[in-house]
Design a protein around this motif. Structure first.
Motif: not given
Length: 497
Positions: A239-244
């Motif tokens: 949901g957040a970080g690198i993935q977002a």
């Protein structure tokens, strides 16, 4: 018929096949057509001046069926009535064919309409037609003398093509007498598309012919896309970080790359564990990407200690790129994630090197050493950061206890941009800050000014939040909908790559 962005249209027009339709009547012929469609042809024009109207409509419908899985445009030559009846993507008109205004009125605003240019004197009226949304692309014809066009004006030649390219930014297609031997020189003039007839139609293997031509084009004039490197922590929940960041960059037409500062065991309920990447390995990730692929902008997220800040600061010294710093300092629970010395190192090493800083109110308060509860106090704090060396600060109002949220961009001049929007009631807010900062980086990479990038990113995130209201992922806070309106890769011409 779906609307195409100018970039999407240019990509489809690159290899433009003009066919007579005879291959559409048999299974063997249709197999030849499919081979071309899945081998690099982006647009097919059906030019059949002999068949009756029912045959033309049937052939166009067959071509549409074959082209749809490959997202190839189908254009009908001259016949607006056939394009309308068969549901084609558009029509190509000559100077003496149906008036452009009538064609647009009949086919609608999303149809693709091409217009032939047979003489340089026609460029002024053609540009006016494009400006009035009557023509979507212009076809310079013929480039060379050709047996398929015997009743045309003198050939434009390569110099004529170059002059036509200089005369307009409207998508431009070259047609007439072009084969594999002449294609590289034609493509090097800067046109957006090359139309061929016999080079594919008469080829014993249409796939081989199309593949060879697309390869020649790629070698003659390489293209690249807007590139953004995200230096941030990984969110295993996505949901957040690198993935977002990577989802945001992909959705906005950029090539996203990553240098992971820390791994987290994380889901919608919270963070269960953090494993930091060794600073030397973070430096290796950054160097690996920037030394080969390069970047047009950076997004900087979670930097958990002083050594990590130093690595990123050194990278910015070597590669002074537009950079968006989203300082991840405070967890949703309110826990402070970094030490005071690390905060000071951020201030000293990165504030002046980054284009904009995007702290939430808790992080803004930590940076200035006091609790912030009012918008005016937040703006005063932003000015303090400017005085400490920051180039610009985006003050986000999401943590204020108000029914309307006010986001404000501040720099040394003062307030440069501000938007006030109603507060949304949603459980899907996880990764909003990451997504906003990476969206700003995406637009900076595409050449936007900071103010325009912030405006575009703010609007995009708002739409992503709205379209994600009904998502249910996990028992806690879910993500926004990053793919509410994905854009194609934004291609940037790079003739010297």
């Amino acid at each position: 018929m779906n609307a195409l962005t100018p970039d999407s249209l240019r990509q489809r027009l690159r290899l433009y096949w003009v066919m007579d339709g005879s291959d559409l009547d048999t299974e063997t012929g249709q197999a030849r057509v499919i081979d071309a469609l899945q081998s690099g042809v982006g647009c097919v024009q059906l030019r059949d001046k002999r068949s009756d109207t029912p045959t033309l409509i049937k052939r166009t419908q067959t071509l549409m069926r074959l082209a749809r899985p490959w997202r190839v445009l189908v254009i009908v030559n001259d016949r607006v009535d056939v394009a309308l009846a068969a549901g084609a993507n558009g029509v190509h008109l000559g100077q003496s064919d149906a008036p452009l205004a009538e064609a647009r009125a009949a086919l609608g605003p999303h149809a693709v309409i091409g217009l032939s240019l047979e003489h340089p004197d026609q460029m002024i009226s053609a540009k006016a037609a494009a400006a009035d949304n009557l023509a979507d692309y212009l076809a310079v014809s013929p480039v060379f003398d050709t047996p398929t066009k015997t009743n045309t004006a003198p050939a434009w030649g390569l110099e004529g093509l170059r002059q036509a390219r200089l005369a307009t930014h409207v998508p431009l297609v070259a047609i007439g007498g072009i084969d594999a031997e002449s294609l590289p020189a034609v493509w090097a003039t800067g046109v957006d598309g090359v139309a061929v007839v016999r080079a594919i139609s008469d080829a014993p293997d249409t796939a081989a012919a199309a593949t060879q031509m697309r390869s020649l084009m790629a070698n003659a004039r390489p293209w690249r896309v807007a590139r953004v490197l995200s230096i941030a922590g990984s969110d295993s929940g996505g949901g957040a970080g690198i993935q977002a960041d990577l989802k945001t960059l992909a959705a906005l037409g950029c090539h996203g790359m990553s240098a992971v500062t820390a791994l987290t065991a994380q889901n919608s309920l919270g963070v269960q564990g953090i494993h930091a990447a060794p600073p030397a390995f973070l430096a290796q990730q950054i160097a690996s990407v920037l030394s080969d692929i390069g970047a047009d902008a950076l997004k900087i997220g979670m930097l958990h200690d002083e050594a990590t800040v130093d690595v990123v600061a050194q990278a910015l010294q070597l590669h002074p790129l537009p950079a968006v710093l989203d300082p991840v300092m405070v967890a949703t629970s309110g826990d402070v994630l970094i030490t005071p010395p690390t905060v000071q190192r951020l201030r000293e090493q990165l504030f002046g090197a980054c284009t904009v800083i995007t702290p939430n109110l808790d992080e803004l308060g930590l940076l200035v050493g006091r609790r912030i509860e009012e918008l005016e106090d937040a703006l005063v704090a932003a000015r303090q950061l400017i005085d400490q060396g920051a180039q610009a600060v985006l003050v986000k109002g999401g943590h204020l206890q108000t029914t309307r949220l006010t986001d404000t961009l501040v720099d040394a001049i003062g307030v440069r941009w501000q938007r006030c929007t109603p507060r949304l009631i949603s459980r899907n807010l996880h990764g909003t800050g990451c997504s906003l900062s990476s969206a700003i980086a995406a637009f900076l990479a595409q050449g936007y000014s900071l103010i325009d990038a912030v405006e575009a990113a703010h609007h995009w995130v708002r739409c992503a939040l709205l379209s994600g209201l009904d998502l249910r992922l996990g028992a806690g806070h879910g993500p926004l909908n990053h793919f509410h309106y994905p854009l194609p890769l934004t291609t940037l011409e790079n003739p010297h790559a």
